[in-house]
Design a protein around this motif. Structure first.
Motif, PDB file in Angstrom:
ATOM      1  N   ARG A  17      47.783  24.508  15.125  1.00 49.67           N
ATOM      2  CA  ARG A  17      47.870  24.629  16.120  1.00 49.67           C
ATOM      3  C   ARG A  17      46.955  25.783  16.618  1.00 49.67           C
ATOM      4  O   ARG A  17      46.941  27.047  15.545  1.00 49.67           O
ATOM      5  N   VAL A  18      46.562  26.242  17.482  1.00 45.73           N
ATOM      6  CA  VAL A  18      45.461  27.492  17.773  1.00 45.73           C
ATOM      7  C   VAL A  18      46.727  28.224  18.607  1.00 45.73           C
ATOM      8  O   VAL A  18      47.391  27.572  20.731  1.00 45.73           O
ATOM      9  N   PRO A  19      47.965  29.266  19.169  1.00 45.24           N
ATOM     10  CA  PRO A  19      48.052  29.732  19.347  1.00 45.24           C
ATOM     11  C   PRO A  19      47.388  30.782  20.552  1.00 45.24           C
ATOM     12  O   PRO A  19      46.112  31.186  21.314  1.00 45.24           O
ATOM     13  N   LYS A  20      47.793  30.616  22.384  1.00 41.55           N
ATOM     14  CA  LYS A  20      46.755  30.472  23.250  1.00 41.55           C
ATOM     15  C   LYS A  20      47.459  32.229  23.753  1.00 41.55           C
ATOM     16  O   LYS A  20      46.506  33.156  23.872  1.00 41.55           O
ATOM     17  N   ALA A  21      47.684  32.675  23.154  1.00 44.08           N
ATOM     18  CA  ALA A  21      48.329  34.349  22.963  1.00 44.08           C
ATOM     19  C   ALA A  21      47.312  35.060  22.440  1.00 44.08           C
ATOM     20  O   ALA A  21      47.092  36.057  22.625  1.00 44.08           O
ATOM     21  N   SER A  22      47.148  34.101  21.972  1.00 42.24           N
ATOM     22  CA  SER A  22      45.677  35.234  20.875  1.00 42.24           C
ATOM     23  C   SER A  22      44.705  34.620  21.093  1.00 42.24           C
ATOM     24  O   SER A  22      43.495  35.527  21.129  1.00 42.24           O
ATOM     25  N   ILE A  23      44.645  33.762  21.926  1.00 45.42           N
ATOM     26  CA  ILE A  23      43.023  33.538  22.259  1.00 45.42           C
ATOM     27  C   ILE A  23      42.459  35.020  23.568  1.00 45.42           C
ATOM     28  O   ILE A  23      42.910  34.915  24.272  1.00 45.42           O
ATOM     29  N   LYS A  24      41.147  35.711  23.029  1.00 40.70           N
ATOM     30  CA  LYS A  24      40.330  36.703  24.038  1.00 40.70           C
ATOM     31  C   LYS A  24      39.981  35.663  24.972  1.00 40.70           C
ATOM     32  O   LYS A  24      38.749  35.371  24.749  1.00 40.70           O
ATOM     33  N   ALA A  25      39.880  36.756  26.581  1.00 40.36           N
ATOM     34  CA  ALA A  25      38.722  36.363  27.326  1.00 40.36           C
ATOM     35  C   ALA A  25      36.809  36.548  27.402  1.00 40.36           C
ATOM     36  O   ALA A  25      36.866  37.311  25.886  1.00 40.36           O
ATOM     37  N   SER A  26      36.656  35.540  27.335  1.00 43.28           N
ATOM     38  CA  SER A  26      35.430  35.575  27.019  1.00 43.28           C
ATOM     39  C   SER A  26      34.484  36.606  27.087  1.00 43.28           C
ATOM     40  O   SER A  26      34.611  37.706  28.147  1.00 43.28           O
ATOM     41  N   LYS A  27      32.520  37.122  26.143  1.00 42.30           N
ATOM     42  CA  LYS A  27      32.212  37.920  26.887  1.00 42.30           C
ATOM     43  C   LYS A  27      31.911  37.409  28.556  1.00 42.30           C
ATOM     44  O   LYS A  27      31.741  38.350  29.673  1.00 42.30           O
ATOM     45  N   GLU A  28      31.817  36.362  29.112  1.00 37.54           N
ATOM     46  CA  GLU A  28      31.294  36.132  30.539  1.00 37.54           C
ATOM     47  C   GLU A  28      32.652  36.362  30.999  1.00 37.54           C
ATOM     48  O   GLU A  28      32.035  37.030  32.599  1.00 37.54           O
ATOM     49  N   GLU A  29      33.691  36.728  31.300  1.00 31.55           N
ATOM     50  CA  GLU A  29      35.015  36.893  31.776  1.00 31.55           C
ATOM     51  C   GLU A  29      35.051  37.969  31.735  1.00 31.55           C
ATOM     52  O   GLU A  29      35.598  38.987  32.797  1.00 31.55           O
ATOM     53  N   VAL A  30      34.638  38.655  30.636  1.00 31.99           N
ATOM     54  CA  VAL A  30      34.583  40.436  30.828  1.00 31.99           C
ATOM     55  C   VAL A  30      33.510  41.348  31.372  1.00 31.99           C
ATOM     56  O   VAL A  30      33.746  42.311  32.656  1.00 31.99           O
ATOM     57  N   GLU A  31      32.223  40.028  31.954  1.00 25.87           N
ATOM     58  CA  GLU A  31      31.232  41.111  32.481  1.00 25.87           C
ATOM     59  C   GLU A  31      30.898  40.322  33.416  1.00 25.87           C
ATOM     60  O   GLU A  31      29.995  41.295  34.029  1.00 25.87           O
ATOM     61  N   LYS A  32      31.602  39.746  34.270  1.00 24.92           N
ATOM     62  CA  LYS A  32      30.856  38.438  35.642  1.00 24.92           C
ATOM     63  C   LYS A  32      31.160  39.865  36.608  1.00 24.92           C
ATOM     64  O   LYS A  32      31.883  40.657  36.803  1.00 24.92           O
ATOM     65  N   GLY A  33      30.143  39.760  37.098  1.00 21.89           N
ATOM     66  CA  GLY A  33      29.777  40.948  38.698  1.00 21.89           C
ATOM     67  C   GLY A  33      29.659  42.069  37.946  1.00 21.89           C
ATOM     68  O   GLY A  33      29.504  43.215  38.924  1.00 21.89           O
ATOM     69  N   ASP A  34      29.670  42.878  36.424  1.00 21.64           N
ATOM     70  CA  ASP A  34      29.733  43.810  36.523  1.00 21.64           C
ATOM     71  C   ASP A  34      30.542  44.607  36.483  1.00 21.64           C
ATOM     72  O   ASP A  34      31.384  45.735  36.563  1.00 21.64           O
ATOM     73  N   ASN A  35      31.333  43.505  35.656  1.00 18.21           N
ATOM     74  CA  ASN A  35      32.791  44.004  36.372  1.00 18.21           C
ATOM     75  C   ASN A  35      33.901  45.139  35.614  1.00 18.21           C
ATOM     76  O   ASN A  35      34.585  45.626  34.878  1.00 18.21           O
ATOM     77  N   LEU A  36      33.308  45.901  34.766  1.00 21.40           N
ATOM     78  CA  LEU A  36      33.554  46.734  33.663  1.00 21.40           C
ATOM     79  C   LEU A  36      34.738  48.254  34.026  1.00 21.40           C
ATOM     80  O   LEU A  36      34.556  49.068  33.753  1.00 21.40           O
ATOM     81  N   PHE A  37      33.630  48.290  35.458  1.00 19.39           N
ATOM     82  CA  PHE A  37      33.699  49.787  36.189  1.00 19.39           C
ATOM     83  C   PHE A  37      33.748  49.629  37.685  1.00 19.39           C
ATOM     84  O   PHE A  37      33.559  48.436  38.456  1.00 19.39           O
ATOM     85  N   ILE A  38      34.685  50.511  38.158  1.00 16.55           N
ATOM     86  CA  ILE A  38      34.707  50.932  39.679  1.00 16.55           C
ATOM     87  C   ILE A  38      33.843  51.327  40.324  1.00 16.55           C
ATOM     88  O   ILE A  38      33.666  52.932  39.662  1.00 16.55           O
ATOM     89  N   TYR A  39      33.206  51.280  41.097  1.00 17.35           N
ATOM     90  CA  TYR A  39      31.932  53.224  41.418  1.00 17.35           C
ATOM     91  C   TYR A  39      32.591  53.018  42.417  1.00 17.35           C
ATOM     92  O   TYR A  39      32.529  52.583  43.448  1.00 17.35           O
ATOM     93  N   HIS A  40      32.598  54.729  42.265  1.00 17.85           N
ATOM     94  CA  HIS A  40      33.615  55.192  43.321  1.00 17.85           C
ATOM     95  C   HIS A  40      32.643  55.812  44.130  1.00 17.85           C
ATOM     96  O   HIS A  40      31.953  57.186  43.196  1.00 17.85           O
ATOM     97  N   LYS A  41      32.796  56.530  45.442  1.00 20.16           N
ATOM     98  CA  LYS A  41      32.062  57.515  46.192  1.00 20.16           C
ATOM     99  C   LYS A  41      32.326  58.677  46.282  1.00 20.16           C
ATOM    100  O   LYS A  41      33.690  58.321  47.362  1.00 20.16           O
ATOM    101  N   VAL A  42      31.843  59.242  45.883  1.00 23.91           N
ATOM    102  CA  VAL A  42      33.100  60.660  45.715  1.00 23.91           C
ATOM    103  C   VAL A  42      32.981  61.200  48.167  1.00 23.91           C
ATOM    104  O   VAL A  42      32.045  60.867  48.469  1.00 23.91           O
ATOM    105  N   LYS A  43      34.128  61.956  47.775  1.00 25.37           N
ATOM    106  CA  LYS A  43      34.589  62.360  49.546  1.00 25.37           C
ATOM    107  C   LYS A  43      34.118  63.742  49.360  1.00 25.37           C
ATOM    108  O   LYS A  43      34.211  64.381  48.382  1.00 25.37           O
ATOM    109  N   ARG A  44      34.347  64.720  50.790  1.00 26.21           N
ATOM    110  CA  ARG A  44      34.557  65.641  50.492  1.00 26.21           C
ATOM    111  C   ARG A  44      35.690  66.752  49.966  1.00 26.21           C
ATOM    112  O   ARG A  44      36.382  66.464  49.824  1.00 26.21           O
ATOM    113  N   LYS A  45      34.856  67.634  49.352  1.00 27.36           N
ATOM    114  CA  LYS A  45      36.060  68.654  48.009  1.00 27.36           C
ATOM    115  C   LYS A  45      36.656  67.488  47.472  1.00 27.36           C
ATOM    116  O   LYS A  45      37.995  68.341  47.147  1.00 27.36           O
TER     117      LYS A  45
END
Length: 784
Positions: free
Chosen positions: A275-303
């Motif tokens: 038995r392999v617990p589903k709750a223990s299965i980690k996301a694959s590297k492809e899922e984590v990195e898909k579309g450079d999905n580690l960051f939000i790129y924020h554009k700074v507003k005035r002040k």
């Protein structure tokens, strides 16, 4: 009071036992005997029979059985004869016994109505309706009536879905034996009783045994593997191991081992389904990195400031700085683009840390047996992880900012504002700022030991929405410890989060805790008086052997607190005396003002007197102490006065009277200024914060929030150092090793005990302060 000749009673019992032994083969347990005017059934114990079953069969409580048969406290043997009290209306005839509609439960230490409702599978309302007064805190020894059959309208969905059998642990029982007895796997038993991960089966404790649920539908997935809602079932192929299977599914090896307790890791058979617990299965590297999905790129507003950006995304300022190390974030301009970590980033960082920790663990030890947690195998310095702790308290920064603004009116009547030159802390913030200052000293001490700690400090003021917002922060699921919240109205949110993410949490201020019995990860830090009644009473009586015991009650005695504590002491006195076969020297007196003569008669002249005042009403306590002092002075009796922790806050009590009466008082706080470590820490605090720290409850003072002393800084140090040093000593499983953890503490003897095998921990740490007539003070830690 009825006096019994216990020597004659013992002889009578012995003779009756001889007479009835010859007839034991034909005895059916319904014949009555009379001993010293009391009517009993005489019952012969059958093989493997316990007190509980006999009590149910005869409509008596286990407490009533033990009072009649003190030797039964040491266990029952086949053929042993028991006296069963005959009680009119319950079991005085065969018909009453057969139609008995109640089970009689004797409350054990720490048990609640909720616990009893789950044990017997009845709604709370049923217990409240059948036991007036049970809606208050229960005292050990109280007898609770449980209806055997419920009216249909009182059977709830909750009861129908509660699939547990409650098992009381017997001597020499093991987890393996329980699993075989009930045909339930060890992991399922532990899942229902998380405290058993420590591997300790405490004799007499209650264990929830899950009754097997309905069969789970098993289907095949796209890869033609068997799976259900919880597991993927992998068929062993040649050369595979549990570790290689875990790697194949990107699951945690420990979780795979725990999910397959019957599999022999050194001899896996071909075709065996793992038995392999589903709750223990980690996301694959492809899922984590898909579309450079580690960051939000924020554009700074005035002040726009970095702080405003961190608030917008609920990500700490320092974390944003660390992922933008190539930029100067001190001078943000409109249009600048900065990276803000999202949940995938936090998840990837956490998983990396987990992988490093697992690799280090594999090098030094084999996979730990699920039921035998080794508290001596962890070595922090091999991995040297950064310990993450969240402090969630209502610092109320806005109130402090406002307190440091002074409004002034100029000559023309204009109102101007200016900042105070000497900054102050708002009275709403003071307690929590003091706690935080102490916590910083705790971190400094850990730093000296080479421990890495990252502290996340959150202001939970002003309301519950703020608490919810903090819990939604991306970094929160990866904390090793949460300290907070401060108020009961916020507790359920944090407790639910703690349970969902298996994060230990410390509730540091209030004693109102409705989550304690339902959260295995909860630590109730502030001691709750009623949970320590038993410990206090035992210490009082242990110190009173050979003395007269005098309980002085208030005249109206309406306090539930006073009534229950008095009843507990009374029961213990008579129980111990009964076992010894002696009549107790015990007096209970209801205090009447100006009745000095009656009180004088209470005191023995030829022996010492233990005087117990179970009240916590300040005006009453003060009057009673003054009268006791007058009676003692006139009679010259040897008196030792016993008091409760609340007394130390009373300013109306004369400390000289306490010393004169050899006052013994329980306390949760005491500072030893002669201790070298304590003195050094207090000196360090003075140097850092330029104020004087002292115990939360200074003796016979009610230090308030406006005073110049720091009351909660030592508490902050003790709590922070205690729990972070536990993480350092035992790792993330420190909860199951907490009974072995006794680090240095300045003011509080922290000692945590579980409420049950599925509930949280309460602090049972207790001091006894001994005030001597020469005005000296001795402090003793109560360990029992």
């Amino acid at each position: 009071m009825k006096r019994i000749n216990y020597i004659v009673l013992k002889l009578s019992i012995a003779m009756l036992f001889v007479v009835f032994t010859a007839q034991a083969q034909q005895y059916d347990g319904m014949e009555k005997i009379v001993i010293d005017g009391e009517v009993y059934y005489l019952y012969k114990v059958k093989k493997s029979e316990g007190l509980y079953r006999i009590s149910v069969n005869y409509g008596v409580s286990q407490k009533e059985l033990l009072e009649a048969n003190p030797d039964a406290a040491f266990g029952l043997k086949e053929g042993q004869l028991l006296k069963i009290p005959v009680i009119s209306g319950r079991n005085s005839t065969k018909q009453e016994i057969q139609s008995t509609s109640y089970i009689y439960h004797t409350v054990e230490q720490g048990q609640t109505v909720y616990f009893i409702s789950k044990k017997y599978d009845v709604p709370l309302k049923v217990i409240y309706d059948n036991n007036p007064g049970s809606d208050q805190t229960l005292i050990k020894g109280t007898i609770i009536k449980i209806p055997k059959e419920l009216p249909k309208e009182q059977v709830t969905e909750e009861n129908e879905n509660e699939n547990y059998i409650i098992h009381i642990v017997q001597p020499k029982e093991t987890m393996y034996a329980l699993s075989k007895t009930y045909n339930v796997s060890i992991p399922k038993i532990i899942e229902s009783n998380p405290a058993l991960k420590s591997g300790i089966l405490e004799i007499g404790s209650s264990i929830r045994i899950p009754q097997e649920a309905k069969e789970v539908a098993v289907v095949k997935n796209e890869k033609q593997e068997l799976e259900d809602d919880m597991y993927i079932y992998h068929s062993i192929e040649e050369g595979e191991t549990l570790y290689s299977i875990a790697q194949h599914y990107n699951a945690k090896p420990n979780d795979v081992v725990e999910a397959n307790p019957s599999a022999d890791a050194s001899d896996l058979k071909l075709g065996y389904l793992v038995r392999v617990p589903k709750a223990s299965i980690k996301a694959s590297k492809e899922e984590v990195e898909k579309g450079d999905n580690l960051f939000i790129y924020h554009k700074v507003k005035r002040k726009e400031t970095l702080f405003a950006i961190s608030r917008k995304y609920n990500v700490d300022v320092e974390i944003i700085k660390s992922v933008n190390s190539d930029k100067d974030l001190t001078r943000l301009r409109k249009g600048d683009k900065i990276k803000v970590p999202n949940r995938y980033w936090f998840k990837a960082i956490h998983e990396k840390e987990e992988e490093l920790a697992e690799d280090a663990a594999k090098e030094r030890e084999e996979v730990m047996d699920l039921t035998e947690l080794d508290c001596n195998s962890y070595d922090y310095y091999l991995e040297k992880q950064t310990l993450k702790v969240a402090i969630m308290l209502p610092f109320n920064v806005e109130a402090t900012l406002k307190a440091n603004i002074i409004e002034e009116e100029d000559d023309e009547g204009e109102i101007t504002e200016r900042e105070r030159e000497e900054k102050v802390v708002s009275r709403y913030s003071k307690v929590f700022v003091e706690f935080y200052q102490g916590a910083l000293l705790g971190l400094e001490k850990l730093k000296e030991q080479g421990v890495n700690v990252e502290m996340f400090v959150y202001d939970t003021a002003p309301d519950s929405n703020k608490v919810k917002s903090i819990l939604s922060n991306a970094e929160m699921p990866y904390m090793n410890l949460i300290i907070g919240p401060a108020y009961p109205q916020h507790l359920s949110f944090v407790s639910d989060f703690s349970k969902e993410h298996s994060i230990p949490m410390v509730y540091p201020f209030s004693t109102i805790n409705h989550e304690l019995t339902d959260n295995i990860h909860m630590f109730q830090a502030m001691p709750i008086d009623t949970l320590l009644f038993d410990k206090m009473a035992d210490k009082m009586l242990e110190s009173s052997v050979g003395k007269r015991i005098v309980i002085i009650r208030t005249e109206d005695a309406k306090s539930e607190f006073e009534n229950k504590f008095s009843e507990l002491i009374r029961n213990k006195v008579y129980w111990e005396s009964f076992k010894e076969g002696v009549v107790p020297d015990f007096v209970e007196y209801k205090f009447k003002q100006d009745d000095l003569a009656s009180l004088e008669k209470m005191f023995a002249k030829d022996k010492a007197n233990t005087v117990i005042v179970p009240s916590i009403e300040e005006a009453q306590v003060n009057r009673i102490i003054t009268t006791i002092k007058g009676a003692q002075s006139k009679t010259k009796a040897d008196v030792t006065l016993w008091g409760l922790p609340e007394w130390l806050k009373y300013q109306t009590i004369n400390p000289e009277d306490i010393h004169s009466l050899k006052g013994h008082m329980f306390s949760y706080y005491s500072v030893d200024y002669e201790n070298k470590e304590s003195s050094e820490l207090i000196s360090e605090y003075r140097k850092w914060f330029r104020t004087e720290p002292m115990a939360i409850s200074p003796y016979f003072q009610n230090a308030n929030v406006t005073s110049n002393i720091s009351r909660y800084s030592l508490w902050g140090f003790d709590i922070t150092y205690y729990f972070l040093s536990a993480l350092k000593e035992y790792g993330k499983n420190f909860e199951y090793c907490i009974s072995k953890h006794h680090p240095y503490a300045v003011q509080s003897p922290l000692n945590f005990e579980r409420t049950s095998n599925w509930g949280g921990y309460y602090n049972s740490g207790l001091y006894l302060l001994k005030f001597d007539p020469d005005y000296s003070l001795k402090v003793e830690q109560v360990n029992k």
